[in-house]
Design a protein around this motif. Sequence first.
Motif, PDB file in Angstrom:
ATOM      1  N   ALA A 173     -47.426 -30.346  11.933  1.00 40.78           N
ATOM      2  CA  ALA A 173     -48.189 -30.203  10.691  1.00 40.78           C
ATOM      3  C   ALA A 173     -49.353 -29.237  10.887  1.00 40.78           C
ATOM      4  CB  ALA A 173     -48.687 -31.570  10.234  1.00 40.78           C
ATOM      5  N   GLN A 174     -50.069 -29.401  11.989  1.00 37.60           N
ATOM      6  CA  GLN A 174     -51.208 -28.514  12.262  1.00 37.60           C
ATOM      7  C   GLN A 174     -50.741 -27.073  12.477  1.00 37.60           C
ATOM      8  OE1 GLN A 174     -53.874 -30.343  15.331  1.00 37.60           O
ATOM      9  NE2 GLN A 174     -52.607 -32.148  14.993  1.00 37.60           N
ATOM     10  N   LEU A 175     -49.618 -26.925  13.203  1.00 38.76           N
ATOM     11  CA  LEU A 175     -49.096 -25.579  13.465  1.00 38.76           C
ATOM     12  C   LEU A 175     -48.639 -24.911  12.167  1.00 38.76           C
ATOM     13  CD1 LEU A 175     -48.527 -23.698  15.926  1.00 38.76           C
ATOM     14  CD2 LEU A 175     -46.151 -24.478  15.781  1.00 38.76           C
ATOM     15  N   LEU A 176     -48.068 -25.686  11.268  1.00 42.01           N
ATOM     16  CA  LEU A 176     -47.591 -25.135  10.001  1.00 42.01           C
ATOM     17  C   LEU A 176     -48.745 -24.587   9.161  1.00 42.01           C
ATOM     18  CD1 LEU A 176     -46.986 -25.807   6.731  1.00 42.01           C
ATOM     19  CD2 LEU A 176     -45.349 -24.480   8.061  1.00 42.01           C
ATOM     20  N   ILE A 177     -49.842 -25.329   9.110  1.00 44.47           N
ATOM     21  CA  ILE A 177     -50.990 -24.846   8.347  1.00 44.47           C
ATOM     22  C   ILE A 177     -51.506 -23.531   8.927  1.00 44.47           C
ATOM     23  CG2 ILE A 177     -53.354 -25.331   7.629  1.00 44.47           C
ATOM     24  CD1 ILE A 177     -51.231 -26.983   6.163  1.00 44.47           C
ATOM     25  N   ARG A 178     -51.617 -23.469  10.251  1.00 54.55           N
ATOM     26  CA  ARG A 178     -52.027 -22.212  10.901  1.00 54.55           C
ATOM     27  C   ARG A 178     -51.069 -21.085  10.554  1.00 54.55           C
ATOM     28  NH1 ARG A 178     -51.901 -22.666  16.940  1.00 54.55           N
ATOM     29  NH2 ARG A 178     -52.248 -20.423  16.755  1.00 54.55           N
ATOM     30  N   THR A 179     -49.770 -21.396  10.584  1.00 56.37           N
ATOM     31  CA  THR A 179     -48.751 -20.388  10.312  1.00 56.37           C
ATOM     32  C   THR A 179     -48.867 -19.856   8.887  1.00 56.37           C
ATOM     33  OG1 THR A 179     -47.230 -21.435  11.884  1.00 56.37           O
ATOM     34  CG2 THR A 179     -46.275 -19.954  10.246  1.00 56.37           C
ATOM     35  N   VAL A 180     -48.963 -20.757   7.925  1.00 58.20           N
ATOM     36  CA  VAL A 180     -49.025 -20.342   6.521  1.00 58.20           C
ATOM     37  C   VAL A 180     -50.288 -19.512   6.270  1.00 58.20           C
ATOM     38  CG1 VAL A 180     -49.212 -21.163   4.150  1.00 58.20           C
ATOM     39  CG2 VAL A 180     -47.608 -22.246   5.717  1.00 58.20           C
ATOM     40  N   ASP A 181     -51.398 -19.919   6.848  1.00 56.63           N
ATOM     41  CA  ASP A 181     -52.638 -19.151   6.702  1.00 56.63           C
ATOM     42  C   ASP A 181     -52.444 -17.720   7.195  1.00 56.63           C
ATOM     43  OD1 ASP A 181     -53.924 -21.360   5.660  1.00 56.63           O
ATOM     44  OD2 ASP A 181     -54.969 -21.873   7.537  1.00 56.63           O
ATOM     45  N   LEU A 182     -51.831 -17.572   8.369  1.00 56.22           N
ATOM     46  CA  LEU A 182     -51.658 -16.248   8.959  1.00 56.22           C
ATOM     47  C   LEU A 182     -50.611 -15.418   8.221  1.00 56.22           C
ATOM     48  CD1 LEU A 182     -51.810 -17.225  12.747  1.00 56.22           C
ATOM     49  CD2 LEU A 182     -53.543 -15.984  11.444  1.00 56.22           C
ATOM     50  N   VAL A 183     -49.532 -16.063   7.788  1.00 52.13           N
ATOM     51  CA  VAL A 183     -48.508 -15.340   7.028  1.00 52.13           C
ATOM     52  C   VAL A 183     -49.098 -14.786   5.738  1.00 52.13           C
ATOM     53  CG1 VAL A 183     -46.391 -15.648   5.677  1.00 52.13           C
ATOM     54  CG2 VAL A 183     -46.508 -16.536   8.007  1.00 52.13           C
ATOM     55  N   GLU A 184     -49.872 -15.593   5.049  1.00 50.94           N
ATOM     56  CA  GLU A 184     -50.467 -15.156   3.784  1.00 50.94           C
ATOM     57  C   GLU A 184     -51.395 -13.952   3.985  1.00 50.94           C
ATOM     58  OE1 GLU A 184     -52.071 -17.484  -0.077  1.00 50.94           O
ATOM     59  OE2 GLU A 184     -53.126 -17.955   1.773  1.00 50.94           O
ATOM     60  N   LYS A 185     -52.062 -13.891   5.135  1.00 45.27           N
ATOM     61  CA  LYS A 185     -52.987 -12.784   5.425  1.00 45.27           C
ATOM     62  C   LYS A 185     -52.287 -11.622   6.135  1.00 45.27           C
ATOM     63  CE  LYS A 185     -56.817 -16.051   5.999  1.00 45.27           C
ATOM     64  NZ  LYS A 185     -57.718 -16.711   6.980  1.00 45.27           N
ATOM     65  N   ASP A 186     -50.972 -11.750   6.342  1.00 47.95           N
ATOM     66  CA  ASP A 186     -50.204 -10.724   7.051  1.00 47.95           C
ATOM     67  C   ASP A 186     -50.763 -10.480   8.450  1.00 47.95           C
ATOM     68  OD1 ASP A 186     -48.120  -8.923   7.371  1.00 47.95           O
ATOM     69  OD2 ASP A 186     -49.262  -7.224   6.559  1.00 47.95           O
ATOM     70  N   GLN A 187     -51.116 -11.575   9.126  1.00 50.09           N
ATOM     71  CA  GLN A 187     -51.702 -11.483  10.459  1.00 50.09           C
ATOM     72  C   GLN A 187     -50.801 -12.090  11.532  1.00 50.09           C
ATOM     73  OE1 GLN A 187     -55.574 -13.317  10.163  1.00 50.09           O
ATOM     74  NE2 GLN A 187     -56.448 -11.610   9.019  1.00 50.09           N
ATOM     75  N   ILE A 188     -49.499 -12.135  11.273  1.00 48.25           N
ATOM     76  CA  ILE A 188     -48.572 -12.703  12.244  1.00 48.25           C
ATOM     77  C   ILE A 188     -47.297 -11.859  12.263  1.00 48.25           C
ATOM     78  CG2 ILE A 188     -47.513 -14.297  10.578  1.00 48.25           C
ATOM     79  CD1 ILE A 188     -47.438 -16.379  12.821  1.00 48.25           C
ATOM     80  N   LYS A 189     -46.771 -11.638  13.461  1.00 47.51           N
ATOM     81  CA  LYS A 189     -45.561 -10.824  13.608  1.00 47.51           C
ATOM     82  C   LYS A 189     -44.424 -11.700  14.125  1.00 47.51           C
ATOM     83  CE  LYS A 189     -43.688  -6.683  15.844  1.00 47.51           C
ATOM     84  NZ  LYS A 189     -43.960  -5.565  16.789  1.00 47.51           N
ATOM     85  N   PRO A 190     -43.367 -11.890  13.337  1.00 46.21           N
ATOM     86  CA  PRO A 190     -42.231 -12.695  13.795  1.00 46.21           C
ATOM     87  C   PRO A 190     -41.585 -12.094  15.040  1.00 46.21           C
ATOM     88  CG  PRO A 190     -42.112 -12.266  11.429  1.00 46.21           C
ATOM     89  CD  PRO A 190     -43.188 -11.376  11.963  1.00 46.21           C
ATOM     90  N   THR A 191     -41.199 -12.979  15.964  1.00 45.22           N
ATOM     91  CA  THR A 191     -40.571 -12.559  17.216  1.00 45.22           C
ATOM     92  C   THR A 191     -39.123 -13.036  17.248  1.00 45.22           C
ATOM     93  OG1 THR A 191     -42.689 -12.767  18.373  1.00 45.22           O
ATOM     94  CG2 THR A 191     -40.692 -12.689  19.729  1.00 45.22           C
ATOM     95  N   PRO A 192     -38.150 -12.116  17.353  1.00 44.38           N
ATOM     96  CA  PRO A 192     -36.743 -12.552  17.390  1.00 44.38           C
ATOM     97  C   PRO A 192     -36.476 -13.473  18.582  1.00 44.38           C
ATOM     98  CG  PRO A 192     -36.909 -10.179  17.037  1.00 44.38           C
ATOM     99  CD  PRO A 192     -38.284 -10.656  17.401  1.00 44.38           C
ATOM    100  N   GLN A 193     -35.606 -14.456  18.371  1.00 43.10           N
ATOM    101  CA  GLN A 193     -35.193 -15.323  19.466  1.00 43.10           C
ATOM    102  C   GLN A 193     -34.188 -14.607  20.360  1.00 43.10           C
ATOM    103  OE1 GLN A 193     -34.083 -19.415  18.599  1.00 43.10           O
ATOM    104  NE2 GLN A 193     -35.087 -19.304  16.591  1.00 43.10           N
ATOM    105  N   ASN A 194     -34.195 -14.983  21.643  1.00 43.55           N
ATOM    106  CA  ASN A 194     -33.183 -14.496  22.577  1.00 43.55           C
ATOM    107  C   ASN A 194     -32.026 -15.482  22.556  1.00 43.55           C
ATOM    108  OD1 ASN A 194     -31.597 -13.618  24.660  1.00 43.55           O
ATOM    109  ND2 ASN A 194     -33.243 -13.480  26.167  1.00 43.55           N
ATOM    110  N   ALA A 195     -30.937 -15.106  21.910  1.00 52.44           N
ATOM    111  CA  ALA A 195     -29.800 -16.014  21.746  1.00 52.44           C
ATOM    112  C   ALA A 195     -29.213 -16.433  23.089  1.00 52.44           C
ATOM    113  CB  ALA A 195     -28.728 -15.359  20.881  1.00 52.44           C
ATOM    114  N   ALA A 196     -29.370 -15.608  24.118  1.00 57.56           N
ATOM    115  CA  ALA A 196     -28.815 -15.938  25.435  1.00 57.56           C
ATOM    116  C   ALA A 196     -29.516 -17.148  26.051  1.00 57.56           C
ATOM    117  CB  ALA A 196     -28.944 -14.732  26.367  1.00 57.56           C
TER     118      ALA A 196
END
Length: 313
Positions: A173-196
């Motif tokens: 829950a705490q991580l989600l709030i941080r995430t949404v705050d940063l996404v809204e401000k365009d201050q986070i860069k998604p990182t692709p997962q390594n499928a291997a």
Amino acid sequence: MNIIFFGSPEFAVPTLELLQASTHRVLAVVTQPNRPSGRKLQITAPPVKQAAEKFKLAVFQPTTTKTPEFFEQLAAFKPDALIVVAYGEILRSNLLTLGRFGAINVHASLLPKYRGAAPMPWSILQGETETGVTTMLMNETMDAGPILLQSTCAIDEHDTSETMSQKLASLGAQLLIRTVDLVEKDQIKPTPQNAADATFAPKLKKSDGEIDWNKSAQWISRQTRAFNPWPGTYSYLNGHLTKFWKVTTSPTEAKAKPGEVIFISKDFFEVACGEATVLRVWELQPENRPRLHSVDFVNGYHVSKGTQFKPHS
């Protein structure tokens, strides 16, 4: 940010509660239909619905999210994003792209490890000492979207899936709030997962809980913690199912057939396991009966040295 929240079990409730207390706005909640629950199979609303009703939020409980009618209902809200926490159904791309920020998921593992429906039990069973939560942008492949943020959490030697669920629900829950705050401000860069590096945590089946006494005591001890509360870890005594709720490993060495009771004290009894290891048993539950301390089980079910727990015949 204007949000439509998807979630069903108790694990998702802390996230909904924190969103309600934040600067973001929950427009509506989507959760699973009411279903029979408990021993008496009473029709019960999912925990998320119960929480949503306290907040007087609009609640949808579709039998499927795949209909055009359901999509149109949600599209009318014009959300900025969907937040998905243990909803219980894989969402199609039209929903995942409904909001301009997409769909953000809270997953109870450190992805790409333990993708799937039951990350907490499988991480305990495999002997992990650390897990965590991941927020990610969802795509149509289960738990494979790019990672936004992660937060770690120790798995203690006495943790069960139930205690880990409580820890990770709060952390997520705490991580989600941080995430949404940063996404809204365009201050986070998604990182692709390594499928291997991906590992998988499939949905649990009742049969996963049956004890194989040829496994080591360490494995069976982890199994008991991993499958608490469901499906429980069990074996059979004289053909009757018995659940094992509290066990530990013993320092002694077994010289008996796996599944055989080799020692009884006033506090516990011990059972031989594979690899010459020994399981110490503290609390059990006969089928359709309350949980019992080991001494009460021994006395009530006439357990003695040489008594054999066996697989289902």
